[in-house]
Structure formats: structure tokens, C-alpha cells
Design a protein around this motif. Sequence first.
Motif, PDB file in Angstrom:
ATOM      1  N   TYR A 162       0.824  -1.213   0.000  1.00  0.00           N
ATOM      2  CA  TYR A 162       0.000   0.000   0.000  1.00  0.00           C
ATOM      3  C   TYR A 162       0.857   1.262   0.000  1.00  0.00           C
ATOM      4  CZ  TYR A 162      -4.676  -1.966   0.338  1.00  0.00           C
ATOM      5  OH  TYR A 162      -5.861  -2.597   0.060  1.00  0.00           O
ATOM      6  N   ALA A 163       1.952   1.270   0.756  1.00  0.00           N
ATOM      7  CA  ALA A 163       2.820   2.450   0.789  1.00  0.00           C
ATOM      8  C   ALA A 163       3.361   2.751  -0.609  1.00  0.00           C
ATOM      9  CB  ALA A 163       3.958   2.243   1.786  1.00  0.00           C
ATOM     10  N   ARG A 164       3.789   1.710  -1.314  1.00  0.00           N
ATOM     11  CA  ARG A 164       4.302   1.880  -2.679  1.00  0.00           C
ATOM     12  C   ARG A 164       3.224   2.456  -3.590  1.00  0.00           C
ATOM     13  NH1 ARG A 164       6.708  -2.480  -2.758  1.00  0.00           N
ATOM     14  NH2 ARG A 164       4.972  -3.870  -3.154  1.00  0.00           N
ATOM     15  N   HIS A 165       2.028   1.874  -3.531  1.00  0.00           N
ATOM     16  CA  HIS A 165       0.967   2.332  -4.426  1.00  0.00           C
ATOM     17  C   HIS A 165       0.358   3.664  -3.981  1.00  0.00           C
ATOM     18  CE1 HIS A 165       1.374  -0.918  -7.120  1.00  0.00           C
ATOM     19  NE2 HIS A 165       1.129  -1.829  -6.200  1.00  0.00           N
ATOM     20  N   ASN A 166       0.438   3.990  -2.699  1.00  0.00           N
ATOM     21  CA  ASN A 166       0.011   5.326  -2.286  1.00  0.00           C
ATOM     22  C   ASN A 166       0.951   6.393  -2.835  1.00  0.00           C
ATOM     23  OD1 ASN A 166      -2.366   4.703  -0.956  1.00  0.00           O
ATOM     24  ND2 ASN A 166      -1.358   4.383   1.009  1.00  0.00           N
ATOM     25  N   GLY A 167       2.219   6.060  -2.972  1.00  0.00           N
ATOM     26  CA  GLY A 167       3.145   6.985  -3.637  1.00  0.00           C
ATOM     27  C   GLY A 167       2.764   7.193  -5.091  1.00  0.00           C
ATOM     28  N   HIS A 168       2.411   6.104  -5.776  1.00  0.00           N
ATOM     29  CA  HIS A 168       1.926   6.235  -7.154  1.00  0.00           C
ATOM     30  C   HIS A 168       0.659   7.091  -7.183  1.00  0.00           C
ATOM     31  CE1 HIS A 168       3.888   2.062  -7.738  1.00  0.00           C
ATOM     32  NE2 HIS A 168       4.719   2.982  -8.162  1.00  0.00           N
ATOM     33  N   ALA A 169      -0.239   6.836  -6.235  1.00  0.00           N
ATOM     34  CA  ALA A 169      -1.501   7.583  -6.184  1.00  0.00           C
ATOM     35  C   ALA A 169      -1.260   9.070  -5.957  1.00  0.00           C
ATOM     36  CB  ALA A 169      -2.410   7.011  -5.095  1.00  0.00           C
ATOM     37  N   ASP A 170      -0.251   9.412  -5.154  1.00  0.00           N
ATOM     38  CA  ASP A 170       0.102  10.824  -4.951  1.00  0.00           C
ATOM     39  C   ASP A 170       0.410  11.503  -6.279  1.00  0.00           C
ATOM     40  OD1 ASP A 170      -0.072  10.989  -2.151  1.00  0.00           O
ATOM     41  OD2 ASP A 170       2.028  10.400  -1.874  1.00  0.00           O
ATOM     42  N   LEU A 171       1.270  10.861  -7.058  1.00  0.00           N
ATOM     43  CA  LEU A 171       1.672  11.443  -8.341  1.00  0.00           C
ATOM     44  C   LEU A 171       0.499  11.535  -9.315  1.00  0.00           C
ATOM     45  CD1 LEU A 171       5.073   9.607  -8.813  1.00  0.00           C
ATOM     46  CD2 LEU A 171       4.725  12.015  -8.211  1.00  0.00           C
ATOM     47  N   LEU A 172      -0.281  10.465  -9.378  1.00  0.00           N
ATOM     48  CA  LEU A 172      -1.431  10.459 -10.286  1.00  0.00           C
ATOM     49  C   LEU A 172      -2.428  11.547  -9.908  1.00  0.00           C
ATOM     50  CD1 LEU A 172      -1.834   6.606 -10.537  1.00  0.00           C
ATOM     51  CD2 LEU A 172      -1.358   8.126 -12.467  1.00  0.00           C
ATOM     52  N   ARG A 173      -2.771  11.636  -8.640  1.00  0.00           N
ATOM     53  CA  ARG A 173      -3.763  12.616  -8.200  1.00  0.00           C
ATOM     54  C   ARG A 173      -3.280  14.041  -8.457  1.00  0.00           C
ATOM     55  NH1 ARG A 173      -8.741  12.799  -5.202  1.00  0.00           N
ATOM     56  NH2 ARG A 173      -9.353  14.955  -5.551  1.00  0.00           N
ATOM     57  N   GLU A 174      -2.022  14.303  -8.183  1.00  0.00           N
ATOM     58  CA  GLU A 174      -1.510  15.653  -8.414  1.00  0.00           C
ATOM     59  C   GLU A 174      -1.560  16.024  -9.895  1.00  0.00           C
ATOM     60  OE1 GLU A 174       2.112  18.556  -6.944  1.00  0.00           O
ATOM     61  OE2 GLU A 174       2.259  16.401  -6.575  1.00  0.00           O
ATOM     62  N   ARG A 175      -1.265  15.060 -10.775  1.00  0.00           N
ATOM     63  CA  ARG A 175      -1.348  15.320 -12.219  1.00  0.00           C
ATOM     64  C   ARG A 175      -2.792  15.471 -12.695  1.00  0.00           C
ATOM     65  NH1 ARG A 175       2.130  17.038 -15.657  1.00  0.00           N
ATOM     66  NH2 ARG A 175       1.389  15.612 -17.218  1.00  0.00           N
ATOM     67  N   ILE A 176      -3.721  14.771 -12.062  1.00  0.00           N
ATOM     68  CA  ILE A 176      -5.112  14.824 -12.500  1.00  0.00           C
ATOM     69  C   ILE A 176      -5.752  16.157 -12.155  1.00  0.00           C
ATOM     70  CG2 ILE A 176      -7.426  13.851 -12.088  1.00  0.00           C
ATOM     71  CD1 ILE A 176      -5.957  11.081 -11.814  1.00  0.00           C
ATOM     72  N   ASP A 177      -5.624  16.586 -10.899  1.00  0.00           N
ATOM     73  CA  ASP A 177      -6.329  17.822 -10.515  1.00  0.00           C
ATOM     74  C   ASP A 177      -5.537  18.746  -9.593  1.00  0.00           C
ATOM     75  OD1 ASP A 177      -6.474  16.594  -8.030  1.00  0.00           O
ATOM     76  OD2 ASP A 177      -8.665  16.710  -7.883  1.00  0.00           O
TER      77      ASP A 177
END
Length: 182
Positions: A162-177
Motif C-alpha cells: 500500500y505504501a508503494r501504491h500510495n506513492g503512485h496515487a500521490d503522483l497520479l492525483r496531483e497530475r489529474i487535478d
Amino acid sequence: MTGTPAPQHRSPRWDDDTRPDPPAVGGERETLGAVLDWHRATFELKCAGLTPRQLSERAVPPSGLSLHGILRHLAGVERWWFRIQFAGEDVPLLHYSDAEPDQDFDDLDGDVDEAFAVWRAECARSRQITAAAASLEETGIRKWTGDPVSLRRILVDMIAEYARHNGHADLLRERIDGSAGM
């Protein structure tokens, strides 16, 4: 209190953050379970408020990752570790086959709300399995080796996942909105 003063600035939190902090002091089982639940809640928070199209957006090229794909992947990982390997349940794999090992990330045609429902159900089942175990020393069987694996190790590995994928989610979310926060 003397010594080093407390820092004045902390990482920004999400405005609608309702995640309970894991205990600062507690037993191993309580702490591992709470940290894993915090990471689960973190991932859900990173997805909150986005449309299905935004959740399926591959927003950080050349990566093919999307929040929807990570969601599908995490549901499959929950099932694999807790239900199949630890509890020995005879249930099918989610979003995986040997012919298409990356279908969790690649096949985003499904309904996002349904994907969240499946993930939440898998998390709930994982919590039930963990709560029913007499101790963290209980073992399941690693399917690819036949060797035992303890519940403790599974919890630690899931926190890392989860920690690894939450890091991915951080980047994705910041790029999305443009949203950011821990």
C-alpha cells in the motif's frame, strides 16, 4: 519540555481527511492492523471526489498506471495474500491470469463503483481473517514455493504494498487535478 522545539510546519493534510492516526504506542498486532488500515484509507482518500474517467486516466506517462488500475490491483492483492495464501480459501484470482498478468492495470472497462465495492469487500474479509487468527505466528502457505508464511509477514508486506501504491496515487492525483497532501 526542554530540548529541540517541535517543528512549526507539517506535511499538508487533505481537507476532508477523517483517517484516524495509528496508535503511537500499542501492541504489534494492533499497530500493524492500524497502519494497514491507515494506508487503505489513504488510498481511498487519494481517489475521493474524482470522476470514473479521472480515476481511469493514465496521468503520468509513460507509465500506464491509473488509480482505477491500482484499485483493481489492490483488491487482487488483498484476496491473494489473506484469502488464498493465508486462509487457504478456494476462490478465483481477481484481475489476473497467466495469459494476461497485468489485466488489473490494463483492463479498465469495468465500473469504478463496482471496483471500489469489490476492494472494500476484500479489505473487510482480510480484516476478518486477521481478527480470527490466534496470533501473528499463524501461517498460511506461499503458493509458488509451498513454504509457510506468517500473518505477521503478510501484514508487513501489505503495508509495503500500500505504501508503494500510495506513492503512485500521490503522483497520479496531483497530475489529474493538482491535489496534494499526505
